[in-house]
Design a protein around this motif. Sequence first.
Motif, PDB file in Angstrom:
ATOM      1  N   THR A   1       5.813   2.997   1.276  1.00 24.45           N
ATOM      2  CA  THR A   1       4.951   1.997   0.972  1.00 24.45           C
ATOM      3  C   THR A   1       5.306   0.917   2.123  1.00 24.45           C
ATOM      4  O   THR A   1       6.422   0.859   2.764  1.00 24.45           O
TER       5      THR A   1
ATOM      6  N   TYR B   1       1.706   5.172   0.404  1.00 27.68           N
ATOM      7  CA  TYR B   1       1.075   6.362   0.949  1.00 27.68           C
ATOM      8  C   TYR B   1       2.004   7.562   0.608  1.00 27.68           C
ATOM      9  O   TYR B   1       3.226   7.512   0.483  1.00 27.68           O
TER      10      TYR B   1
ATOM     11  N   ILE C   1       0.928  -1.330  -0.052  1.00 22.63           N
ATOM     12  CA  ILE C   1      -0.188   0.007   0.015  1.00 22.63           C
ATOM     13  C   ILE C   1       0.887   1.283  -0.013  1.00 22.63           C
ATOM     14  O   ILE C   1       1.838   1.348   0.827  1.00 22.63           O
TER      15      ILE C   1
END
Length: 169
Positions: free
Chosen positions: A97, A48, A46
Amino acid sequence: MGRKTEQTFRVIHRYLGFFLAGIMIVYAISGIVLTFRNTDYLKKEIHYEKNLEPYLSAEDLGSALGMGRFRVDKEQDDLLYFQGGTYNTKTGVADYTVKKLPLLLDNMNKIHKMHSGHPLFWLGIFFGVSLLFFAVSAFWMFRPTTSIFRKGLYFTAGGIILTLILLFV
């Protein structure tokens, strides 16, 4: 130990087992998943990008990002490099990440690793005491003179030996 005692332990053991079946499944699954916590198994990346205050110290940056065991690997010009990302000290932009488990598995692991600061820590204590009851109550479910009780003692001895091997290897 009379028949009444055996019946009482069987009934409590049975219904407590049914009541706790869901949480036992959660603990079993999360225990298996936690075995692979040092790998990326089942995790997804994910990305960010967060705007933070400029000129944060390494400690404050770790707190602002919500990362435990945070460490800055290197500093170069206005950038702080850390595992999975960078932080620009001038602009305050953190680009990083993280690898996370799916939400359901992540929440299961949080329950499994609950500590005394968690608002529902008493549920973890209740579950632990219930598991202790399961282990001990099994010895009061059968008369000591029966063959099933004697066989149970052999399995108990085997389980204790396996546990000792696991603890000391």
